[in-house]
Design a protein around this motif. Structure first.
Motif, mmCIF file in Angstrom:
data_model
loop_
_atom_site.group_PDB
_atom_site.id
_atom_site.type_symbol
_atom_site.label_atom_id
_atom_site.label_comp_id
_atom_site.label_asym_id
_atom_site.label_seq_id
_atom_site.Cartn_x
_atom_site.Cartn_y
_atom_site.Cartn_z
ATOM 1 N N GLY A 1 1.084 -0.949 8.453
ATOM 2 C CA GLY A 1 0.178 -1.467 7.419
ATOM 3 C C GLY A 1 0.155 -2.979 7.338
ATOM 4 N N VAL B 1 0.857 -1.190 0.000
ATOM 5 C CA VAL B 1 0.000 0.000 0.000
ATOM 6 C C VAL B 1 0.889 1.236 0.000
ATOM 7 C CG1 VAL B 1 -1.937 1.134 1.132
ATOM 8 C CG2 VAL B 1 -1.541 -1.290 1.528
ATOM 9 N N GLY C 1 1.780 11.791 4.245
ATOM 10 C CA GLY C 1 0.426 11.245 4.214
ATOM 11 C C GLY C 1 -0.125 11.004 5.607
ATOM 12 N N ASP D 1 10.833 21.145 6.306
ATOM 13 C CA ASP D 1 11.174 19.880 5.651
ATOM 14 C C ASP D 1 11.111 20.036 4.134
ATOM 15 O OD1 ASP D 1 11.658 18.369 7.877
ATOM 16 O OD2 ASP D 1 9.610 17.624 8.067
ATOM 17 N N SER E 1 6.093 17.109 11.242
ATOM 18 C CA SER E 1 6.876 18.274 10.834
ATOM 19 C C SER E 1 6.579 18.692 9.400
ATOM 20 C CB SER E 1 8.357 17.968 10.995
ATOM 21 O OG SER E 1 8.701 16.803 10.263
ATOM 22 N N THR F 1 -3.261 4.832 -2.716
ATOM 23 C CA THR F 1 -4.481 5.415 -2.121
ATOM 24 C C THR F 1 -4.665 6.888 -2.479
ATOM 25 O OG1 THR F 1 -3.262 5.984 -0.122
ATOM 26 C CG2 THR F 1 -4.419 3.857 -0.128
ATOM 27 N N GLY G 1 0.092 6.507 6.711
ATOM 28 C CA GLY G 1 1.316 5.836 7.143
ATOM 29 C C GLY G 1 1.827 6.454 8.439
ATOM 30 N N TYR G 2 1.780 7.777 8.510
ATOM 31 C CA TYR G 2 2.224 8.523 9.691
ATOM 32 C C TYR G 2 1.457 8.082 10.934
ATOM 33 C CZ TYR G 2 2.419 12.840 12.601
ATOM 34 O OH TYR G 2 2.548 13.753 13.620
ATOM 35 N N THR H 1 1.946 8.330 -0.094
ATOM 36 C CA THR H 1 2.873 9.312 -0.679
ATOM 37 C C THR H 1 4.241 8.705 -1.000
ATOM 38 O OG1 THR H 1 3.866 9.898 1.436
ATOM 39 C CG2 THR H 1 1.863 11.101 0.797
ATOM 40 N N ALA I 1 -7.725 7.889 3.123
ATOM 41 C CA ALA I 1 -6.350 7.387 3.266
ATOM 42 C C ALA I 1 -5.327 8.063 2.361
ATOM 43 C CB ALA I 1 -6.327 5.888 3.007
ATOM 44 N N GLY J 1 7.479 6.825 3.397
ATOM 45 C CA GLY J 1 7.982 5.844 4.367
ATOM 46 C C GLY J 1 7.897 4.422 3.853
ATOM 47 N N TYR K 1 4.515 -6.104 3.110
ATOM 48 C CA TYR K 1 5.340 -4.997 2.598
ATOM 49 C C TYR K 1 5.407 -3.844 3.591
ATOM 50 C CZ TYR K 1 5.442 -7.726 -1.561
ATOM 51 O OH TYR K 1 5.676 -8.763 -2.435
HETATM 52 C C1 LIG Z 1 10.177 14.681 5.257
HETATM 53 C C2 LIG Z 1 9.628 13.728 6.308
HETATM 54 C C3 LIG Z 1 9.145 14.244 7.500
HETATM 55 C C4 LIG Z 1 8.610 13.395 8.484
HETATM 56 N N1 LIG Z 1 8.173 13.902 9.663
HETATM 57 C C5 LIG Z 1 7.663 13.081 10.605
HETATM 58 C C6 LIG Z 1 7.204 13.587 11.852
HETATM 59 O O1 LIG Z 1 7.266 14.788 12.127
HETATM 60 N N2 LIG Z 1 6.705 12.714 12.763
HETATM 61 C C7 LIG Z 1 6.594 11.375 12.495
HETATM 62 O O2 LIG Z 1 6.086 10.646 13.338
HETATM 63 N N3 LIG Z 1 7.023 10.864 11.320
HETATM 64 C C8 LIG Z 1 7.561 11.683 10.384
HETATM 65 N N4 LIG Z 1 8.030 11.162 9.217
HETATM 66 C C9 LIG Z 1 7.945 9.714 8.999
HETATM 67 C C10 LIG Z 1 6.578 9.392 8.385
HETATM 68 O O3 LIG Z 1 5.599 9.434 9.393
HETATM 69 C C11 LIG Z 1 6.611 7.980 7.782
HETATM 70 O O4 LIG Z 1 7.535 7.979 6.729
HETATM 71 C C12 LIG Z 1 5.254 7.537 7.299
HETATM 72 O O5 LIG Z 1 5.300 6.149 7.056
HETATM 73 C C13 LIG Z 1 4.820 8.251 6.041
HETATM 74 O O6 LIG Z 1 3.512 7.907 5.715
HETATM 75 P P1 LIG Z 1 2.939 8.069 4.236
HETATM 76 O O7 LIG Z 1 1.576 7.527 4.235
HETATM 77 O O8 LIG Z 1 3.176 9.472 3.785
HETATM 78 O O9 LIG Z 1 3.978 7.181 3.414
HETATM 79 P P2 LIG Z 1 3.849 5.854 2.542
HETATM 80 O O10 LIG Z 1 5.270 5.553 2.154
HETATM 81 O O11 LIG Z 1 2.883 6.001 1.463
HETATM 82 O O12 LIG Z 1 3.366 4.754 3.559
HETATM 83 C C14 LIG Z 1 4.192 4.374 4.630
HETATM 84 C C15 LIG Z 1 3.798 3.020 5.184
HETATM 85 O O13 LIG Z 1 2.477 3.089 5.673
HETATM 86 C C16 LIG Z 1 1.674 2.057 5.135
HETATM 87 N N5 LIG Z 1 0.408 2.629 4.702
HETATM 88 C C17 LIG Z 1 0.216 3.805 4.069
HETATM 89 N N6 LIG Z 1 -1.096 3.975 3.828
HETATM 90 C C18 LIG Z 1 -1.732 2.900 4.312
HETATM 91 C C19 LIG Z 1 -3.084 2.494 4.364
HETATM 92 N N7 LIG Z 1 -4.047 3.245 3.848
HETATM 93 N N8 LIG Z 1 -3.386 1.323 4.947
HETATM 94 C C20 LIG Z 1 -2.426 0.549 5.469
HETATM 95 N N9 LIG Z 1 -1.119 0.871 5.438
HETATM 96 C C21 LIG Z 1 -0.781 2.037 4.866
HETATM 97 C C22 LIG Z 1 2.417 1.511 3.937
HETATM 98 O O14 LIG Z 1 2.315 0.118 3.931
HETATM 99 C C23 LIG Z 1 3.840 1.904 4.158
HETATM 100 O O15 LIG Z 1 4.531 0.833 4.732
HETATM 101 C C24 LIG Z 1 8.573 11.992 8.238
HETATM 102 C C25 LIG Z 1 9.075 11.467 7.031
HETATM 103 C C26 LIG Z 1 9.607 12.324 6.083
HETATM 104 C C27 LIG Z 1 10.170 11.740 4.809
#
Ligand SMILES: Cc1cc2nc3c(=O)[nH]c(=O)nc-3n(C[C@H](O)[C@H](O)[C@H](O)COP(=O)(O)OP(=O)(O)OC[C@H]3O[C@@H](n4cnc5c(N)ncnc54)[C@H](O)[C@@H]3O)c2cc1C
Length: 478
Positions: free
Chosen positions: A208, A87, A152, A326, A147, A106, A155-156, A90, A125, A93, A470
């Motif tokens: 996830g 999944v 997204g 960031d 930050s 998503t 994931g966060y 953005t 999502a 992570g 994954y």
């Molecule tokens: C520039 C930057 C700043 C950040 N700042 C912070 C911060 O201030 N605090 C903090 O806690 N973290 C921070 N992070 C870390 C961030 O929280 C993680 O990288 C997070 O996984 C990103 O989520 P995403 O959905 O954007 O990424 P994605 O890479 O899309 O998803 C990350 C993970 O979440 C899972 N996932 C995503 N969507 C779903 C869904 N709908 N259902 C099930 N699983 C899903 C995926 O399997 C994947 O393993 C930061 C990262 C970056 C690169």
């Protein structure tokens, strides 16, 4: 570019059951409102791209979902064809590249609804935090974003979610009221404190690995103005600043969330002139209370030593991204981290040695220590799968890693720093601050032993064949 093993496996799979594979794909295409893509389709390369440009993944099939029913159809297709499911929202992570898997993107699930009367939001999502922040601020409310508003929501939150209001209101996962989630057997269910309660427990911290969340309902908070920003000191003062920071945080009220950063600004035009190519030590913070009280706390630093640049101010919370600044555009990066119980003089020396270049550039951009405690630690540790609430500092190290050599250099260098910090490490990690192979290798260290055992039981019940392999490495019992 085509990876050989990807091609070989795809051909092998299709030649096993050519007609059935095609038939299932046609059925998927006919059921989905969004887009279904396979290698060679226009849009395939864009859809497989992650924010982190180090990720180069080649899914067998991509479903860009626009409706939760698309996710249900995609999961059914994966079950029919035996594909694993990854999944992506953005790609900030990515834990494991979606090679040869079904990738559910998503990004098309974007709806954000604010309930002003209830101080809540329903967020789909694919939304990014910036979209929730903007809508919530219009009615004087704030979400617990991190930050970067570009990250997204999902994931966060599934990994924890530690932002600039964390010490006042807790981790983002503590504010989730309910999830809408598609289980690995293709059912769309609700998980909350009333329904599917064990799944609700596990999703809050379990990443996830348990299901594909399509939306969540979260609490919002009445925060409009904060006293936030950065004090920049010269790199030569790194040791004094870190030492003072260690003592200062012990005096802080929960309304103040802070971090201290050793930052090596890259010598690139995107960085403004006084900082370009410089190393600075930065005290960062966000005070969510009476701004005069916040100012008084920061004045203590000004009285101790005038910073080279003073960028603290009263700001609308809508501008909270100005605190961490960031990067927004996709980039190749690597990060690592760990929970620390405190800072000794030796630990401070290790951070300064590891973060401040002496004669040549270092293979990292920044080392940040985020202060924990406050509301993070006040939540009951058994209330959610998320563990290690008692960590005092959350270490986050980041590097720009455009080449395999840069990635290796980052890993070697940060391994040395972490080895020197061993005496102050709790042994626990914050999985949102790890990525890739390290996040999978250290998944168990993200949880208490009890929480990991409970997650294993949940995984066994909901995903006995480990189709969602994954994300964090939580495996079903054999
Ligand atoms: C520039 C930057 C700043 C950040 N700042 C912070 C911060 O201030 N605090 C903090 O806690 N973290 C921070 N992070 C870390 C961030 O929280 C993680 O990288 C997070 O996984 C990103 O989520 P995403 O959905 O954007 O990424 P994605 O890479 O899309 O998803 C990350 C993970 O979440 C899972 N996932 C995503 N969507 C779903 C869904 N709908 N259902 C099930 N699983 C899903 C995926 O399997 C994947 O393993 C930061 C990262 C970056 C690169």
């Amino acid at each position: 570019m085509i990876r050989n093993d990807f091609l070989t496996q795809t051909i092998a799979r299709l030649s096993e059951k050519p007609e059935q594979g095609d038939e299932y794909l046609e059925q998927l295409q006919s059921e989905v409102c969004g887009v279904v893509l396979v290698y060679g389709d226009p849009g395939y390369d864009e859809a497989r791209r992650a924010w982190n440009l180090n990720v180069d993944q080649h899914p067998a099939v991509i479903v860009v979902a626009e409706d939760p029913r698309d996710v249900v159809a995609a999961v059914r297709y994966a079950r029919q064809t035996g594909l694993g499911i990854a999944v992506q929202s953005t790609g900030h992570g990515v834990v494991r590249a979606a090679n040869d898997a079904l990738l559910i993107v998503t990004a098309g699930l974007k709806d954000v609804q604010i309930d002003e009367g209830m101080n809540t939001a329903r967020v789909e999502a694919g939304a990014r935090w910036g979209e929730v922040l903007e809508k919530a601020q219009r009615v004087g409310l704030a979400p617990l974003l991190g930050s970067s508003p570009n990250v997204g929501v999902m994931g966060y939150t599934l990994g924890g979610g530690m932002g600039w209001l964390a010490r006042k209101y807790g981790m983002a996962l503590d504010s989730v009221l309910a999830f809408e989630v598609v289980t690995p057997d293709g059912r769309l269910v609700h998980a909350s404190a009333r329904e599917n309660t064990e799944l609700f427990w596990g999703l809050r911290g379990g990443g996830g690995a348990l299901g594909i969340v399509t939306a969540m309902e979260i609490n919002l908070y009445p925060v409009t103005s904060v006293y936030g920003g950065n004090l920049f000191y010269p790199a030569a003062m790194a040791k004094q600043v870190l030492t003072r920071y260690r003592d200062w945080v012990q005096t802080l009220p929960d309304a103040m969330t802070t971090s201290v950063v050793i930052m090596n600004y890259p010598p690139i035009p995107a960085v403004p002139e006084p900082l370009r190519g410089q190393t600075m030590v930065i005290v960062r913070g966000c005070f969510a209370g009476d701004v005069e009280e916040g100012k008084r706390l920061i004045d203590e630093w000004r009285a101790w030593c005038a910073p080279q640049i003073d960028a603290f101010r009263t700001m609308p919370f809508s501008e909270v991204a100005a605190i961490s600044m960031d990067p927004v555009n996709p980039m190749p990066s690597k990060h690592t981290g760990a929970w620390l119980w405190g800072l000794t003089d030796d630990a401070i020396d290790a951070l300064v040695r590891g973060g401040v270049p002496q004669n040549e550039p270092l293979p990292l951009v920044f080392i940040e220590l985020r202060h924990g405690g406050g509301a993070i630690a006040r939540y009951d540790g058994e209330d959610a799968a998320f563990s290690h609430r008692m960590g005092v500092f959350n270490l986050f190290i980041n590097g720009l890693t455009p080449t395999p050599e840069a990635r290796d250099a980052f890993t070697r260098h940060t391994d040395v720093i972490k080895a020197q910090l061993q005496p102050v490490m709790t042994g626990g990690v914050y999985l949102n601050f790890l990525e890739g192979e390290e996040a999978r290798r250290r998944t168990q260290d993200g949880y208490s032993a009890e929480a990991y055992a409970r997650l294993t039981a949940l995984k066994t019940a909901f995903d006995p064949t480990n189709r969602l392999a994954y994300s964090y490495d939580i495996r079903p019992a054999q």
